[in-house]
Design an enzyme around this catalytic site. Structure first.
Site, short mmCIF file in Angstrom:
data_model
loop_
_atom_site.label_atom_id
_atom_site.label_comp_id
_atom_site.label_asym_id
_atom_site.label_seq_id
_atom_site.Cartn_x
_atom_site.Cartn_y
_atom_site.Cartn_z
N SER A 1 0.79 -1.33 0.16
CA SER A 1 -0.27 0.00 0.09
C SER A 1 0.95 1.23 0.03
O SER A 1 1.88 1.47 -0.85
CB SER A 1 -0.93 0.06 1.13
OG SER A 1 -1.89 0.91 1.08
N HIS B 1 -2.79 -1.33 -4.59
CA HIS B 1 -4.52 -1.26 -4.72
C HIS B 1 -4.67 -0.18 -4.53
O HIS B 1 -4.06 1.10 -3.99
CB HIS B 1 -5.10 -2.30 -3.59
CG HIS B 1 -4.50 -1.50 -2.25
ND1 HIS B 1 -5.17 -0.44 -1.68
CD2 HIS B 1 -3.86 -2.23 -1.37
CE1 HIS B 1 -4.56 -0.34 -0.29
NE2 HIS B 1 -3.81 -1.30 -0.08
#
Length: 238
Positions: free
Chosen positions: A120, A143
């Protein structure tokens, strides 16, 4: 206090000391480092904690602890380079991006190593260094930005998320060799993550995609930081 009580207190290893407080609060100590070391090691472990305090059972790296350390690294003439160790699941987007921007703005050579994971917002932090490594078994999860808790369903909320997403995308593209189109493909891919969108990239695949510079660990990182420091000195001599 009697002399015996003082001796008992001094001999008790559990008694609080500046060193013990540093270990407890920051998880760091300079004991393993050579006294004349010119390379500082900064660790980002667990979840990057930002504006919201996480539960005590969570392993966290508090960004307010790292900010003064980064300033101190820049100001200390004895420190000539920085090694950044990452094993993080991500965390607060704005805090992680702030750390990444600060590290990227350092005037001294920096090298990062992604260990277990650089997931992330951990990816921009890893890319903030001048040169990045990833060990063969480490993973990076790419993501879209997620929010937890109450979200107000109005156009302004989605516009804010879109702008934040764009800030993260721009930083990754600027500090790596991956193209924006490929990065978005990885970010919004379906089927790679169970009941979610995104891509989990392992070791050498991160290098092939252009996200990370090279597969390697401590040895390679130390060789690279030494090379960058020597190059910096030659430039200054000219």
């Amino acid at each position: 206090m009697s002399e015996k009580e003082k001796e008992k207190e001094n001999s008790n290893p559990a008694v609080s000391s500046p060193l013990m407080e540093t270990i407890q609060q920051l998880g760091q100590t300079n004991i393993p480092q050579a006294p004349d070391s010119n390379v500082h090691v900064l660790t980002i472990i667990g979840q990057i904690e930002g504006h919201i305090q996480l539960p005590p059972q969570n392993k966290t790296t508090k960004y307010e602890h790292l900010l003064p350390q980064i300033i101190a690294i820049e100001q200390n003439p004895k420190i000539e380079g920085l090694i950044l160790l990452l094993n993080t699941v991500g965390g607060d987007v704005e805090a992680g991006l702030a750390l990444a921007e600060m590290i990227a703005s350092l005037s001294k050579p920096t090298v990062s190593i992604v260990l277990g994971g650089g997931h992330s917002i951990g990816l921009p932090v890893a890319l903030s260094a001048d040169y990045s490594f990833i060990v063969p078994t480490a993973t990076i999860t790419i993501h879209p930005i997620r929010l937890t808790g109450l979200v107000i369903g109005v156009p302004q909320t989605f516009e804010y998320l879109d702008k934040m997403q764009e800030r993260v995308l721009n930083f990754i593209v600027m500090h790596s060799e991956v193209g924006e189109h490929k990065l978005k493909d990885l970010m919004f891919a379906k089927g790679n993550l169970t009941r979610d969108i995104g891509t989990n990239v392992v070791g050498k695949d991160a290098v092939e995609y252009g996200l990370i510079n090279e597969v390697g660990g401590v040895k390679e990182a130390m060789e690279k930081i030494t090379e960058l420091i020597q190059s910096e000195k030659k430039v200054e001599e000219k």
